[in-house]
Design a protein around this motif. Sequence first.
Motif, PDB file in Angstrom:
ATOM      1  N   UNK A   1       2.133   3.561 -11.600  1.00 33.75           N
ATOM      2  CA  UNK A   1       1.408   2.538 -10.829  1.00 33.75           C
ATOM      3  C   UNK A   1       0.846   3.147  -9.547  1.00 33.75           C
ATOM      4  N   UNK A   2       1.661   3.894  -8.835  1.00 31.00           N
ATOM      5  CA  UNK A   2       1.220   4.506  -7.584  1.00 31.00           C
ATOM      6  C   UNK A   2       0.049   5.455  -7.827  1.00 31.00           C
ATOM      7  N   UNK A   3       0.181   6.280  -8.822  1.00 30.51           N
ATOM      8  CA  UNK A   3      -0.881   7.249  -9.134  1.00 30.51           C
ATOM      9  C   UNK A   3      -2.185   6.544  -9.492  1.00 30.51           C
ATOM     10  N   UNK A   4      -2.096   5.569 -10.373  1.00 34.10           N
ATOM     11  CA  UNK A   4      -3.297   4.905 -10.880  1.00 34.10           C
ATOM     12  C   UNK A   4      -3.956   4.005  -9.854  1.00 34.10           C
TER      13      UNK A   4
ATOM     14  N   UNK B   1      -3.575   4.412  -6.510  1.00 33.06           N
ATOM     15  CA  UNK B   1      -3.756   5.124  -5.252  1.00 33.06           C
ATOM     16  C   UNK B   1      -2.835   4.651  -4.140  1.00 33.06           C
ATOM     17  N   UNK B   2      -1.626   4.235  -4.498  1.00 31.87           N
ATOM     18  CA  UNK B   2      -0.655   3.797  -3.501  1.00 31.87           C
ATOM     19  C   UNK B   2       0.014   5.015  -2.870  1.00 31.87           C
ATOM     20  N   UNK B   3       0.326   4.918  -1.622  1.00 31.88           N
ATOM     21  CA  UNK B   3       1.023   6.005  -0.937  1.00 31.88           C
ATOM     22  C   UNK B   3       2.501   5.953  -1.292  1.00 31.88           C
ATOM     23  N   UNK B   4       3.030   7.091  -1.707  1.00 23.00           N
ATOM     24  CA  UNK B   4       4.453   7.208  -2.027  1.00 23.00           C
ATOM     25  C   UNK B   4       5.128   7.823  -0.805  1.00 23.00           C
ATOM     26  N   UNK B   5       6.133   7.124  -0.278  1.00 26.08           N
ATOM     27  CA  UNK B   5       6.760   7.552   0.969  1.00 26.08           C
ATOM     28  C   UNK B   5       7.963   8.477   0.770  1.00 26.08           C
ATOM     29  N   UNK B   6       8.328   8.760  -0.457  1.00 23.37           N
ATOM     30  CA  UNK B   6       9.443   9.688  -0.685  1.00 23.37           C
ATOM     31  C   UNK B   6       9.113  10.699  -1.765  1.00 23.37           C
TER      32      UNK B   6
ATOM     33  N   UNK C   1       0.823  -1.220   0.000  1.00 23.46           N
ATOM     34  CA  UNK C   1       0.000   0.000   0.000  1.00 23.46           C
ATOM     35  C   UNK C   1       0.850   1.260   0.000  1.00 23.46           C
ATOM     36  N   UNK C   2       2.109   1.118   0.451  1.00 20.56           N
ATOM     37  CA  UNK C   2       3.062   2.221   0.472  1.00 20.56           C
ATOM     38  C   UNK C   2       4.305   1.801  -0.295  1.00 20.56           C
ATOM     39  N   UNK C   3       4.789   2.691  -1.137  1.00 20.08           N
ATOM     40  CA  UNK C   3       5.989   2.368  -1.916  1.00 20.08           C
ATOM     41  C   UNK C   3       6.967   3.529  -1.910  1.00 20.08           C
TER      42      UNK C   3
ATOM     43  N   UNK D   1       9.520  -6.722  -6.447  1.00 20.63           N
ATOM     44  CA  UNK D   1      10.069  -6.666  -5.088  1.00 20.63           C
ATOM     45  C   UNK D   1       9.463  -5.522  -4.263  1.00 20.63           C
ATOM     46  N   UNK D   2       9.289  -4.369  -4.894  1.00 12.89           N
ATOM     47  CA  UNK D   2       8.945  -3.162  -4.156  1.00 12.89           C
ATOM     48  C   UNK D   2       7.487  -2.713  -4.247  1.00 12.89           C
ATOM     49  N   UNK D   3       6.729  -3.314  -5.155  1.00 10.01           N
ATOM     50  CA  UNK D   3       5.331  -2.906  -5.299  1.00 10.01           C
ATOM     51  C   UNK D   3       4.381  -4.084  -5.120  1.00 10.01           C
ATOM     52  N   UNK D   4       4.664  -5.192  -5.792  1.00  5.42           N
ATOM     53  CA  UNK D   4       3.763  -6.343  -5.689  1.00  5.42           C
ATOM     54  C   UNK D   4       4.559  -7.637  -5.595  1.00  5.42           C
ATOM     55  N   UNK D   5       4.960  -8.009  -4.376  1.00  3.44           N
ATOM     56  CA  UNK D   5       5.722  -9.249  -4.188  1.00  3.44           C
ATOM     57  C   UNK D   5       4.959 -10.504  -4.643  1.00  3.44           C
TER      58      UNK D   5
END
Length: 156
Positions: A146-149, A151-156, A3-5, A35-39
């Motif tokens: 991917x995050x935008x579409x 709705x994933x939270x971007x942590x940086x 949910x956060x990347x 690895x970082x979005x969808x394991x």
Amino acid sequence: MLKEISIKKVKFDAEEVFRIGGFYCSEAIVSSVRKNIDPNMPIELVRTASGFPIGVGRAKCMCGAVSGAVIALGYFFGRTDPTTPTDPQSQKCMELCHELQESFRKNHGSLCCHIHVAGMDLASGEHKKQCVAFTGEMAAKTAEIIARELGLKVVD
């Protein structure tokens, strides 16, 4: 799916696995997205990306970094059932892939690997440095889309 990347981490991991010689550009992007979005992304998708490096099987056509990014976007936004060319899911996936490749074209003038490596020794440091940078750039752009579409939270 997470949910956060971290877009910076997606970029770094793609660059690093290519830099150390573990994967080529297209594989590195798919691997980093996994690895970082969808394991839970099937590992076989990394295998799917294995034919795209150096412009598809060394043909030096479309940049492998762009190809790997398109594969990753297709995983999230592509269709699995035959429909029609006007299918909204198909149209959306193509729109996102167009956005991705236009970003690369705007930054580098061309999608063609042969233009970017003209006159370079493919085993040289100059070539590797350029392609690592392209890989990171496309991994980051893919993660951003991917995050935008989704709705994933971007942590940086």
